[in-house]
Scaffold this motif. Structure first.
Motif, PDB file in Angstrom:
ATOM      1  N   LYS A   1       0.151  -4.026   4.666  1.00 50.07           N
ATOM      2  CA  LYS A   1       1.345  -4.815   5.007  1.00 50.07           C
ATOM      3  C   LYS A   1       1.630  -5.908   3.976  1.00 50.07           C
ATOM      4  O   LYS A   1       2.069  -7.019   4.313  1.00 50.07           O
TER       5      LYS A   1
ATOM      6  N   ARG B   1       0.937   3.036  -1.569  1.00 50.97           N
ATOM      7  CA  ARG B   1       0.449   3.468  -0.256  1.00 50.97           C
ATOM      8  C   ARG B   1      -0.549   2.446   0.303  1.00 50.97           C
ATOM      9  O   ARG B   1      -0.515   2.089   1.476  1.00 50.97           O
TER      10      ARG B   1
ATOM     11  N   GLN C   1       1.203  -0.695   1.410  1.00 42.64           N
ATOM     12  CA  GLN C   1       1.869  -0.454   2.689  1.00 42.64           C
ATOM     13  C   GLN C   1       0.888  -0.596   3.846  1.00 42.64           C
ATOM     14  O   GLN C   1       1.179  -1.247   4.853  1.00 42.64           O
ATOM     15  N   THR C   2      -0.287   0.012   3.714  1.00 42.20           N
ATOM     16  CA  THR C   2      -1.265  -0.056   4.812  1.00 42.20           C
ATOM     17  C   THR C   2      -1.722  -1.498   5.024  1.00 42.20           C
ATOM     18  O   THR C   2      -2.069  -1.888   6.132  1.00 42.20           O
TER      19      THR C   2
ATOM     20  N   THR D   1      10.215   4.722   4.024  1.00 37.79           N
ATOM     21  CA  THR D   1      10.437   3.938   5.220  1.00 37.79           C
ATOM     22  C   THR D   1      11.735   4.411   5.833  1.00 37.79           C
ATOM     23  O   THR D   1      12.786   4.236   5.201  1.00 37.79           O
TER      24      THR D   1
END
Lengths: 329, 329
Positions: free
Chosen positions: A260, A254, A257-258, B282
Motif C-alpha cells: 500500500k 506489484r 501495491q501489496t 486497478t
DNA sequence: TTGAAAGCGCTAACAA
DNA sequence: TTGTTAGCGCTTTCAA
C-alpha cells in the motif's frame, strides 16, 4: 513413411540427367530448351519434390543456418527481437536456429557447441557474460558473430544495443527536475551485463555533480530485496526507484501495491518497459521503451554483410530507446 | 576463414582410419582399445573438431530438425510455448527450427515449404486456418505433425490445447452469479480458429438456458469495434466484456480507460491473460491464464513419441487453464 | 581391434 | 544444349 523423392527420380522421370535438374534448381536457364525446362517443372510438381538441403549444404560447405543464442526466450524484449530477426531472414535463403540459454551460462556454452555442430554460418549472440574467454570456441572457429542487447568487454564483435547510457542521463534530468533526493536502482544481477551497467553508469555520471544519492539493490531469487527497499523508503528523503528491466519494474510495482505504498506520493518510480503496458497502470508509469525489433533487424543485416561481403561495420550501433514521461515520477 | 577440420583430419592425426573415428563419435567403444580411444579424444580436443551435422543427416536420411510453425512470435503466449518446447528438446539430439507466420497464411505456407526443404523430421504447428487442405503438402509427405493451441476441422493430427470450452463454462457461471444481463465477446478474427470458437461456444452453450444475451464484436485493424462496443454499453442492461485473448483484453481496457468508463461499475470485464499482469491493474482483472509452457512440453513429447515409436496418442489433449477471480467482474 | 570401400543427394568442372 | 564424373563428410557392411 514414403520414400523421399530425390534429384535422381526427377532426372529419370524427366528423361534428362541430374546435372540438368541441378541447373534447373539453381535457375541456370541460359542454355536450356524451353521444352526441357517445362518438362522438369512438371515432374517436380507432380512428384512434389523438395531438394535436400543437407546435401546442398554438404556440397556448398555452408549450411545457410544462422544461430541465435538468446539469454531468455520468455519475455517481450526477446519476442520482439526475434520478430525483427525473423522478418529480415524471411526473404533470404537463411534459416534461423534459435537457442534459449534460460539465463544459464552452462546452457549457453552447450548451445554454442550445438551451433558449431550444426555448422551455422554465423551467430547472433545476446551474451550472458561479458568475458570473451567464455566464447573461445566460436572465436577460434572464426565464426561471424553479431552481439545484441549487450556486449563483451573488450568488445570483440559488432554489437547492436539500445542507447542505455544516454537514456539514463535523461532519467537523471527528470529526477533533478522533480527534486528527488535519493534514487534506488533495482536490477537483476548487474555485473558483466553491459546494458545494465551502462544504465547504472549513465545515471551515476549524470548525478555525480548533484546531491542526489544513488543506492543499488540487486534482486535475487530470495525476497531479500524487498526488505532492503523498505529500509530505503523509511528515510525522509524524497525517493525514486529506477527499475533496470521490465520484469524488475513489474515485480517492484506489484510489491509496492501489496505494501500500500502510493506512487508517486510516497515513492516515485521509473523503469524499462519491455511489454509496453506501462501506460495502463494507475498511475501510468514513466518508462523507457526500447526498439528490440529494430535491433534484431540491424543485427541480422550486419551479420549478413559480414558473412557475404566480409564487411565489418562499426563496433557498437546504438538504437534509440524512448523515454515516455507519464505520472509515476 | 580457416579450413574446417573433418573426420579425415582426426583420423590422420590419430593414426587410425575414419571408420574408427566414426565409431568413437557414435559411442561404440565395445571393441576399441583404451589407447586408441584416448588418442582420438585428445586429437578431437586439440583440433576442436565438430562432426558435420549435414553429412550425418545425409547419411542417416533424417535431419534431427523439428519445425515449429508459429502464428505470431511476438506475444507472451508464444514465448512461453517456445520455452516449453525448447526445454524439452534441450536434452535431445534434435534442433528446433522456429518460423513465424506473422498471422499471414501465405507466409505460413511458405514456412512449411521451407521446412520440407530443410527435411524436418516433424512439425509442431499452430495452424492459421482450420481447413486441412491448406496443409496438403505436409499431409502428402506424411510428415509427423502435432498441433498446438488450435486444431483443424476435421482433426487430422494430435492437438495439445487449453480446455477452452470448459473454461468458458466457468466464465458463464461467474456471469450468472453476478447477475449480468448481457455479455459482449471481443476477439480478433474468430472463424477457423478452434481455440476462439470453443471459447465462444462454451459461453453460448452455458448461457443458452439463461436470459443473458451474447453479442460478438470482431476486432479489425480499423477502430470500428470501439464504436460498436460503445453502442452496446449505452443500453441499460448490466454488461460484461469477455476478451478472447491477451492483446484484445489490453486494448479493451486501454480504450475503456480513455473513455473514463469505470470497471466494474459501468462495465464488467474478463479475458484471457497471456502476460500475467492482470493482477496489477486497478481494479485487478479477473482473467483466464493458460499454461503454454506445458502445452509446448507435451506437444514436443507427443511428436517425439510419434517420430521415434510410431505411437499416435489421443487426438486432443486439453491442458487445464486457470480462472483467476479478481475484481473486474 | 581395425580398415577399405560404397553410397547418402547434390553441384560443378569438364567433355561432348 | 546436355551428360559424365568426382567428391562434399559421414556411416556401415564386409573383410581382415
Amino acid at each position: 513413411m514414403n520414400k523421399k523423392v530425390t534429384i535422381v527420380d526427377i532426372a529419370r522421370e524427366s528423361g534428362v540427367s541430374k546435372t540438368t535438374i541441378s541447373r534447373f534448381l539453381n535457375g541456370k536457364f541460359d542454355n536450356m530448351s524451353a521444352n526441357t525446362r517445362s518438362r522438369i517443372e512438371a515432374t517436380i510438381a507432380r512428384l512434389d519434390y523438395h531438394p535436400n538441403r543437407q546435401a546442398q549444404s554438404l556440397k556448398a560447405r555452408r549450411s545457410f543456418l544462422i544461430g541465435v543464442a538468446i539469454a531468455d526466450i520468455s519475455n517481450m524484449y526477446t519476442s520482439r527481437l526475434l520478430k525483427g530477426i525473423g522478418d529480415y531472414f524471411q526473404s533470404t535463403p537463411y534459416q534461423v536456429l534459435i537457442m534459449d540459454a534460460d539465463n544459464d551460462s552452462t546452457r549457453e556454452a552447450s548451445n554454442l557447441e550445438k551451433m558449431m555442430t550444426e555448422q551455422v554460418d554465423g551467430v547472433i549472440l545476446q551474451p550472458l557474460t561479458n568475458h570473451p574467454s567464455h566464447y573461445q570456441n566460436i572465436i577460434d572457429a572464426q565464426l561471424p558473430v553479431v552481439q545484441v542487447d549487450r556486449y563483451t568487454h573488450p568488445v570483440i564483435w559488432p554489437a547492436i544495443v539500445s542507447d542505455n547510457y544516454q537514456k539514463s542521463r535523461e532519467v537523471a534530468n527528470l529526477l533533478k527536475q522533480s527534486n528527488y533526493e535519493q534514487v534506488v536502482v533495482l536490477s537483476n544481477h548487474i555485473h558483466g551485463i553491459s546494458s545494465r551497467m551502462n544504465r547504472l553508469k549513465g545515471l551515476a555520471d549524470a548525478l555525480a555533480t548533484t546531491t542526489i544519492k544513488i543506492s543499488q539493490i540487486e534482486i535475487t531469487s530470495d525476497r531479500h530485496w524487498e526488505g532492503q527497499l523498505l529500509s530505503y523508503l523509511k528515510c525522509t528523503k524524497k525517493t525514486a526507484i529506477f527499475a533496470l528491466n521490465g520484469h524488475v519494474l513489474w515485480s517492484t510495482i506489484r510489491f509496492l501495491q501489496t505494501q500500500k505504498i502510493l506512487i508517486p506520493d510516497q515513492v516515485g518510480i521509473i523503469g524499462y518497459d519491455d511489454d509496453q503496458y506501462a501506460d495502463m497502470l494507475t498511475p501510468a508509469i514513466t518508462a523507457v521503451s526500447q526498439n528490440p525489433q529494430e535491433i534484431g533487424r540491424v543485427a541480422a543485416d550486419t551479420l549478413i554483410q559480414n558473412i557475404e561481403r566480409d564487411q565489418f561495420p562499426a563496433d557498437i550501433v546504438r538504437i534509440p530507446a524512448f523515454l515516455h514521461i507519464r505520472d509515476s515520477l
